[in-house]
Design a protein around this motif. Structure first.
Motif, PDB file in Angstrom:
ATOM      1  N   THR A  33     -60.428 -31.622 -50.934  1.00 15.54           N
ATOM      2  CA  THR A  33     -59.756 -32.975 -50.743  1.00 15.54           C
ATOM      3  C   THR A  33     -61.002 -33.763 -50.307  1.00 15.54           C
ATOM      4  O   THR A  33     -61.144 -35.001 -50.884  1.00 15.54           O
ATOM      5  N   ASP A 132     -61.728 -32.195 -44.905  1.00 10.58           N
ATOM      6  CA  ASP A 132     -60.524 -31.544 -45.310  1.00 10.58           C
ATOM      7  C   ASP A 132     -60.859 -30.536 -46.538  1.00 10.58           C
ATOM      8  O   ASP A 132     -61.262 -31.085 -47.595  1.00 10.58           O
ATOM      9  N   SER A 136     -58.020 -30.070 -53.609  1.00 12.86           N
ATOM     10  CA  SER A 136     -57.560 -31.544 -54.444  1.00 12.86           C
ATOM     11  C   SER A 136     -56.445 -31.389 -55.280  1.00 12.86           C
ATOM     12  O   SER A 136     -56.626 -30.415 -56.145  1.00 12.86           O
TER      13      SER A 136
END
Length: 137
Positions: A33, A132, A136
């Protein structure tokens, strides 16, 4: 300056880039992400597309703020700039001011970062956003 990660005779050395181009970090990544988006690239337009990828990622993830009218600046960067700092500097040493110079080339902040860089280091500092690692969507 070419930096070799391979020992003499390692066949992978033949495929290694002759020169480092830090923009590659905005094109090749793991798909987490916090990574730049995965895109298709066209060899004929690669230079333009790498510039666009760098500009898009830097502007989406970089925050520059002045701390309470103090004349001091905090620049929050992606951890990519910490992990690969030496790739973002001409001399490969990864000094903070040189990393910020790279960022300032692509950042649409009306010159705030460039202005901060003209000040003594005591006027600005770098922080890094959490990364993060989730995949994704």
């Amino acid at each position: 300056r070419r930096r070799s990660y391979f020992t003499a005779g390692d066949v992978r050395a033949r495929a290694a880039m002759e020169t480092r181009d830090a923009r590659i970090h905005f094109a090749l990544n793991c798909g987490a992400t916090s990574c730049p988006p995965v895109r298709m690239y066209d060899a004929a337009k690669l230079n333009q597309q790498l510039d666009l990828a760098a500009r898009a990622y830097i502007n989406a993830t970089t925050r520059v703020r002045e701390t309470k009218n103090s004349g001091r600046y905090v620049v929050e960067l992606s951890k990519l700039f910490k992990w690969y700092a030496s790739d973002f500097t001409d001399d490969g040493r990864g000094k903070a001011r040189d990393v910020l110079r790279f960022v300032a080339r692509f950042l649409n902040d009306n010159g705030t970062t460039a202005h901060a860089l003209d000040q003594p280091k005591s006027v600005w500092r770098i922080t890094y956003a959490p990364y993060d690692w989730t995949m994704s969507p």
